[in-house]
Design an enzyme around this catalytic site. Structure first.
Site, PDB file in Angstrom:
ATOM      1  N   PRO A  94     -10.038  -8.077 -16.022  1.00  0.00           N
ATOM      2  CA  PRO A  94     -11.282  -7.711 -15.327  1.00  0.00           C
ATOM      3  C   PRO A  94     -11.392  -8.289 -13.918  1.00  0.00           C
ATOM      4  O   PRO A  94     -11.916  -7.632 -13.025  1.00  0.00           O
ATOM      5  CB  PRO A  94     -12.374  -8.287 -16.233  1.00  0.00           C
ATOM      6  CG  PRO A  94     -11.737  -8.425 -17.562  1.00  0.00           C
ATOM      7  CD  PRO A  94     -10.279  -8.688 -17.330  1.00  0.00           C
ATOM      8  N   GLY A 124       0.595  -7.186  -5.086  1.00  0.00           N
ATOM      9  CA  GLY A 124      -0.667  -7.901  -4.905  1.00  0.00           C
ATOM     10  C   GLY A 124      -1.759  -7.632  -5.927  1.00  0.00           C
ATOM     11  O   GLY A 124      -2.711  -8.402  -6.025  1.00  0.00           O
ATOM     12  N   PHE A 183       0.814  -1.221   0.000  1.00  0.00           N
ATOM     13  CA  PHE A 183       0.000   0.000   0.000  1.00  0.00           C
ATOM     14  C   PHE A 183       0.841   1.262   0.000  1.00  0.00           C
ATOM     15  O   PHE A 183       0.344   2.330   0.364  1.00  0.00           O
ATOM     16  CB  PHE A 183      -0.976   0.015   1.186  1.00  0.00           C
ATOM     17  CG  PHE A 183      -1.835  -1.206   1.271  1.00  0.00           C
ATOM     18  CD1 PHE A 183      -2.752  -1.485   0.270  1.00  0.00           C
ATOM     19  CD2 PHE A 183      -1.730  -2.091   2.333  1.00  0.00           C
ATOM     20  CE1 PHE A 183      -3.536  -2.621   0.324  1.00  0.00           C
ATOM     21  CE2 PHE A 183      -2.507  -3.233   2.392  1.00  0.00           C
ATOM     22  CZ  PHE A 183      -3.420  -3.497   1.382  1.00  0.00           C
ATOM     23  N   GLU A 236      -5.052   3.428  -7.143  1.00  0.00           N
ATOM     24  CA  GLU A 236      -5.248   4.594  -6.272  1.00  0.00           C
ATOM     25  C   GLU A 236      -6.706   5.059  -6.273  1.00  0.00           C
ATOM     26  O   GLU A 236      -7.287   5.295  -5.211  1.00  0.00           O
ATOM     27  CB  GLU A 236      -4.342   5.760  -6.707  1.00  0.00           C
ATOM     28  CG  GLU A 236      -2.893   5.379  -7.015  1.00  0.00           C
ATOM     29  CD  GLU A 236      -2.044   5.046  -5.786  1.00  0.00           C
ATOM     30  OE1 GLU A 236      -2.583   5.002  -4.676  1.00  0.00           O
ATOM     31  OE2 GLU A 236      -0.832   4.812  -5.960  1.00  0.00           O
ATOM     32  N   ILE A 262      -9.684  -2.078 -19.287  1.00  0.00           N
ATOM     33  CA  ILE A 262      -9.498  -2.989 -18.158  1.00  0.00           C
ATOM     34  C   ILE A 262      -8.899  -4.270 -18.732  1.00  0.00           C
ATOM     35  O   ILE A 262      -9.588  -5.069 -19.359  1.00  0.00           O
ATOM     36  CB  ILE A 262     -10.851  -3.265 -17.460  1.00  0.00           C
ATOM     37  CG1 ILE A 262     -11.463  -1.954 -16.957  1.00  0.00           C
ATOM     38  CG2 ILE A 262     -10.670  -4.254 -16.316  1.00  0.00           C
ATOM     39  CD1 ILE A 262     -10.601  -1.163 -15.991  1.00  0.00           C
ATOM     40  N   LYS A 305      -5.509   3.566 -17.713  1.00  0.00           N
ATOM     41  CA  LYS A 305      -5.190   4.803 -16.987  1.00  0.00           C
ATOM     42  C   LYS A 305      -4.815   4.561 -15.525  1.00  0.00           C
ATOM     43  O   LYS A 305      -4.550   5.499 -14.795  1.00  0.00           O
ATOM     44  CB  LYS A 305      -6.383   5.764 -17.039  1.00  0.00           C
ATOM     45  CG  LYS A 305      -6.772   6.177 -18.465  1.00  0.00           C
ATOM     46  CD  LYS A 305      -7.560   7.475 -18.502  1.00  0.00           C
ATOM     47  CE  LYS A 305      -8.994   7.320 -18.076  1.00  0.00           C
ATOM     48  NZ  LYS A 305      -9.769   8.579 -18.223  1.00  0.00           N
TER      49      LYS A 305
END
Ligand SMILES: Cc1cc2nc3c(=O)[nH]c(=O)nc-3n(C[C@H](O)[C@H](O)[C@H](O)COP(=O)(O)OP(=O)(O)OC[C@H]3O[C@@H](n4cnc5c(N)ncnc54)[C@H](O)[C@@H]3O)c2cc1C
Lengths: 327, 763
Positions: free
Chosen positions: B657, B493, B266, B730, B654, B726
């Site tokens: 997915p 991850g 993270f 986040e 994507i 893109k």
């Protein structure tokens, strides 16, 4: 963590002897509390006496009471048919504690004996009279949001963290203990103590005594009881405030009542005056509100836990409403 | 009134229409490394059992500021199995430590990282000051408990609010007035003052700690005097290689960093921390490989955190719901030695069409360790204030908060004064409204009930730059049609390997089970950090380039062998169908085996770099998200139950997915923590955290997390990068916390401006 010896006790008597011979020895049951404290250097027994092999796991009906062995697991008791039927309050309280994994390890004896979760107790770099008598109470003027509002002293404002014990004190349980001089029974309400000038003492069990079982007298509360726990997340957190409520309702009138609170004192906090105020009254929100007001008399807040003065009575009312089937 | 900065860009539309949809559709794929992870076969950094390994345990300081008066290590040294007790008193000289007090590594933050074991200065509580190294972990722990340290205390400062007056402009802002940390002004300076509707409020986000499951760990191994291998939990293997080469004054190629698997990070692996250097020093000193794993408590003090941040926002609007001005200021914590900054106020500059905007970003150096970016870094912090304030203003003028946002929609970036590369937020508003059941929301708070519980709906938006760095991939294709790729990028991850395999399969037609993507090793071709949602956008294009380069080689080979259909073919025309090579629209085909045999080769290979292009100077590139929450709040006990979350994302293509959906679910879960539970509480009298384990620092548990419904616009942004993505990691969390806070307000009429929203704040 310091080095320690490990011994497996084969009888309760052997465990008591081992405790008597070494005042720095400790019983280990599930280890979910003691090992944590040892890892953080908060407790440093030089000997561990493992009682897992003792035949103390049984839950059985005796004359007018149910006896629960000290080594019965928290999950075992919570899921036990007899307990769910006769004392659903206890089952609920147990399931409100810790996590499934911890409940699978934790014993009834260990749960009763578990130590406070006060931050200052856990960090050896901070003052704590319970951990190190005379070092001061870090919580008194510190981060005391989780702390007690009843029965505090200048020496300690920590709370007893157990959920199970709140149900047990409400259900008039008794603790059966073994010591060098034989067995004795301690009423649950007298088992844990207030901090006073000896916050290092959580309870009235002697150093060389061990818990054998807990006994709950039969009662008429199984239809109308409820354990409500308010915490910072939906599961796996200690109580901000919890309430065990049990009613014996005859028609619309309350015949008997039991009420106890968690997260508010150094011991499971039984609310006898509030119970009296409920008896003989109709089971209504109005009655509950009045009892809750009485329950909170004498409560004293610190810098960060004033919310408990408001949350406490609300949870009492909600728990009673749930117990009475009003919600 | 036409907005001054808005200029439609027709070229953009043409590029978009160039049918992406000809390409194969990306289908959900199980994680390529899922089996390794669930069977325990995946090796994390502490899981390399090197021969003769020693174990180090760190002792942290017990004061927040001052000096070490003495260290009594005699008992520890005598304890069984203890090999060394290392501190500033006896640590070997780190060749790279500069005499002027500088650390040679270039931290991802500004300033000088802490030089562990360098001198007797204490700059934060729990700063690592001693390492006890022993033949087993338990012996090292025991040894550590015997070390006695005396301090000379100095007055420390750790309280953000109490010291807010000392907040200052970041050095980066002073150097560059265009820096995101610099003061920003658009439009009319005092526009807020004369706005018909004026709203002003302060918001506080507490310190949060990353707390990934995997504890930070390193095994440091000096394979030779000047040759270092580290198995290290980091988010950048190349960053780590460079930093330690500098620190130890050895050639880069002599440092190897292995981070094949990372168990969550993270953001806390975006920096090399003192414990890593401590392990390397220890390994040198005891001449054995040394393993060092932080404790959970040390995760709060040694590897960064999301800084506590105070914000004040002023919003001016017309009664009809047009924004007039937004003034937004923030103060975030940093350490006394590094200037950590983040983009707290960037969303405010570009999300809404406010003609006047001013931002003031300040940092406050305190006696704390250095913070580090935590998922959705500053944007998530800023969005809590901005998106709460938007909700508050909508409420004040009696407007639906979605209508209010739509009335101030930006068709181009008002900050950079450039068109968006793509922006599909309108689709998100529409879809999100439908899925959450927005029609059940009442404008007036406290109007909807479910039994005793109050019901509320809220939403919040988020954005993050569609970042792209250069990246290089090596690819190899054998005659059986196995494609093997290598890249130094890490995977913390999100499913990097899976995404790359899908891009390669999509580009070549090779089935996913014949493709392998190796990552997490500094010896592999270059890639940046896994951070800032940049991996698919950066490494993805390199995979694409490598696949196309392989296809070109095959075409050339086929054409050279007289297969005329191939002479004018382009990579895009070529696809694998099992082991056959097919040319689009032509019946011409050949097999890989034949082609390799004819050319007498076993495999072909290529190394390709892909870099950001000049489109970055012409377009503003952002990913966008929108989170919707439905909550229940108990009026008497203050409990909040999030009942449903809908996440909508405009993140370009994507490519994976299934793992993308997992990203969104994880982000929303983190957002629930931010909104309702997470709080690293400090007792400022001591400068020590009091909630510092997973029992007291509450991350959401399963019971806190409802159904999370994910919607992707899934339209490519081919201006951003050739894959069209893109970035996602986040935006998955940015905007979640305000969505929940807004829903709580809608349920109760109570506005909580200091997170987390615990029961005590609602009764
Ligand atoms: C993260 C976490 C969250 C938790 N959350 C909750 C919660 O929400 N609610 C809650 O109620 N509890 C909670 N717990 C505490 C948990 O219930 C206790 O750890 C557990 O009940 C202790 O039982 P044990 O058998 O593991 O005890 P041990 O750790 O083995 O022992 C605890 C203490 O009891 C003594 N002891 C054990 N058995 C006996 C005996 N027969 N006679 C005399 N002394 C004895 C030991 O000497 C020791 O001092 C949590 C614990 C953790 C770690």
């Amino acid at each position: 963590m310091i080095q320690f010896q490990y011994e497996r006790a084969s009888t309760a008597q052997a465990a008591v002897n081992a405790l008597t011979n070494n005042s720095n020895a400790k019983i280990i049951a599930g280890g979910t509390n003691l090992v944590d404290l040892m890892k953080r250097n908060v407790m440093a027994p030089n000997k561990l006496i493992d009682i897992n092999a003792l035949p103390l796991r049984e839950i059985r009906q005796q004359d007018g009471k149910i006896s629960i062995g000290a080594m019965a697991l928290n999950s075992q008791v919570a899921d036990d048919k007899l307990i769910m039927e006769k004392h659903p309050l206890l089952s609920q309280a147990l399931n409100a504690g810790a996590s499934a994994q911890i409940r699978n390890m934790a014993s009834v004896g260990g749960n009763i004996m578990q130590r406070t979760r006060c931050h200052y107790f856990y960090d050896t770099a901070l003052p704590c009279n319970k951990r190190e008598p005379g070092s001061g109470c870090g919580a008194l003027e510190g981060m005391n949001r989780m702390h007690a509002v009843f029965g505090t002293s200048e020496q300690c404002i920590a709370v007893h963290p157990s959920d199970m014990c709140i149900a047990l004190v409400a259900l008039d349980a008794t603790v059966l203990v073994a010591g060098p001089k034989g067995e004795r029974r301690i009423p649950f309400e007298e088992f844990h103590r207030l901090p006073g000038n000896q916050p290092e003492k959580d309870n009235t069990l002697q150093n060389n005594e061990m818990i054998l079982s807990v006994e709950i007298p039969d009662n008429a509360f199984s239809k109308n009881s409820h354990y409500m726990k308010i915490r910072d997340r939906a599961s796996y957190a200690f109580a901000l405030v919890s309430v065990a409520a049990a009613l014996n309702i005859d028609g619309k009138v309350i015949k008997e009542a039991r009420l106890a609170m968690g997260g508010v004192a150094h011991k499971p906090w039984r609310l006898k005056e509030a119970e009296k105020a409920l008896v003989g009254k109709p089971a209504t929100e109005e009655t509950f509100r009045q009892a809750a007001e009485i329950a909170m008399q004498g409560a004293k807040a610190y810098k960060h836990n004033a919310f408990k003065l408001k949350l406490g009575p609300n949870v009492i009312v909600e728990a009673l409403k749930n117990a009475a089937g009003l919600v | 009134m036409p907005l001054a900065w808005y200029s439609p860009q027709p070229e953009r539309q043409e590029i978009m229409n160039e049918a992406f949809f000809d390409k194969k559709e990306y289908k959900p794929l199980d994680r390529v490394d899922g089996r390794l992870k669930v069977t325990g076969a995946a090796k994390y950094s502490a899981e390399y059992p090197l021969p003769n390994m020693a174990f180090a345990v760190l002792v942290g300081s017990r004061i927040a500021k001052g000096t070490i008066k003495s260290i009594d290590s005699k008992a520890a040294e005598r304890a069984p199995g203890v090999l060394a007790v290392i501190s500033h008193l006896n640590a070997i000289k780190v060749p790279g430590y500069q005499p002027k007090g500088e650390h040679p590594s270039e931290p991802s933050t500004n300033g000088q990282p802490l030089r562990v074991f360098f001198d007797n200065k204490i700059v934060s509580n729990d700063q690592p000051i001693v390492a006890v190294v022993a033949t087993s972990l338990e012996k090292a722990q025991f040894g550590a408990s015997l070390v006695k340290i005396q301090y000379t205390k100095e007055q420390h400062k750790t309280d953000l609010e109490a010291n807010a007056g000392d907040a200052k402009l970041a050095a980066s802002a002073k150097k560059n007035p265009k820096s995101p940390t610099a003061d920003y002004e658009r439009g009319q300076k005092d526009a807020f003052e004369s706005a018909p509707v004026k709203f002003e409020a302060e918001y506080v986000l507490p310190t949060e700690v990353h707390n990934p499951m995997e504890l930070q760990s390193i095994i440091a191994h000096w394979e030779a005097d000047n040759k270092l291998t580290v198995y290290d939990k980091v988010q950048g293997t190349k960053m780590t290689q460079k930093n330690f080469a500098k620190e130890w004054n050895i050639p880069e190629e002599n440092v190897k960093c292995i981070a094949t698997f990372v168990g969550g990070a993270f953001g806390n692996g975006l920096h090399n921390w003192p414990h890593e250097t401590a392990a390397i020093i220890a390994a040198k000193q005891v001449k054995r490989p040394v393993k060092l794993v932080l404790t959970r408590e040390q995760m709060f003090t040694m590897v960064g955190y999301r800084p506590r941040t105070w914000q004040k926002i002023q919003v001016g609007a017309t009664k009809e719901g047009k924004l007039v001005a937004i003034n937004h200021q923030s103060i975030g914590q940093t350490s006394s030695y590094e200037e950590f900054t983040e983009s707290t106020l960037m969303q405010t500059r570009m999300m809404y069409a406010s003609p006047s905007v001013s931002t003031r970003y300040r940092i406050l150096p305190l006696n704390l360790a250095t913070p580090i970016w935590m998922r959705g870094p500053g944007e998530a912090t800023g969005a809590f204030a901005l998106e709460s304030a938007m909700d508050e203003v909508a409420h004040a003028i009696g407007m639906d908060p979605i209508d209010f946002r739509l009335a101030n929609y930006t068709e181009s970036d008002p900050d950079k004064n450039m068109p968006w590369s793509t922006k599909y937020m309108r689709e998100c508003y529409e879809e999100g409204k439908k899925r959450i059941g927005w029609e059940n929301r009442k404008l007036k708070p406290g109007e909807v009930r479910d039994g005793e519980w109050l019901v509320g709906y809220g939403m919040g938006t988020g954005t993050f730059g569609a970042n792209r760095n250069s990246a290089t991939v090596h690819a190899e294709l054998d005659k059986e049609g196995n494609l093997v790729m290598h890249c130094a990028i890490t995977d913390i991850g999100p499913g990097t390997g899976t995404a790359m395999v899908q891009i390669a399969s999509n580009t070549t037609g090779i089935p996913t089970d014949k493709i392998t993507f190796h990552l997490g090793n500094s010896e592999f071709p270059n890639a940046g950090l896994q951070g800032g949602s940049s991996t698919v956008n950066s490494v993805g294009p390199a995979v694409l380039a490598a696949c196309n380069a392989l296809k070109e080689q095959l075409i050339t080979m086929a054409a050279a062998k007289g297969n005329s259909a191939f002479t004018s073919a382009k990579p895009d025309d070529l696809m694998f169908d099992k082991s056959e090579l097919q040319l689009a629209g032509k019946s011409a085909k050949t097999t890989l085996a034949d082609l390799f045999k004819q050319n007498n080769i076993e495999k072909i290979e290529t190394t390709n770099e892909s870099k950001p292009d000049e489109n970055r100077n012409k377009y503003s590139m952002n990913a966008f998200s929108m989170h919707f929450a439905m909550v229940h709040v108990h009026p008497f006990t203050g409990q909040v139950r999030v009942k449903k979350i809908v996440c909508c994302a405009d993140a370009g293509t994507i490519v994976s997915p299934k793992t993308a959906e997992s990203q969104m679910i994880g982000g929303a879960t983190g957002g629930i923590g931010m909104a309702l539970t997470e709080d690293a509480v400090m007792d400022h009298r001591f400068g020590r955290y009091v909630t510092k384990d997973l029992g007291d620092y509450h991350v959401p548990v399963h019971a806190d997390v409802p159904d999370i419904d994910v919607y992707f616009v899934n339209k490519p942004d081919l201006l951003a990068d050739p894959v069209g993505s893109k970035g996602l990691g986040e935006i998955a969390i940015i905007g979640v916390a305000p969505a929940i806070a807004n829903a709580v307000f809608n349920a109760t009429g109570k506005r909580v401006r200091e997170l987390p929203i615990t029961p005590d704040k609602l009764i």
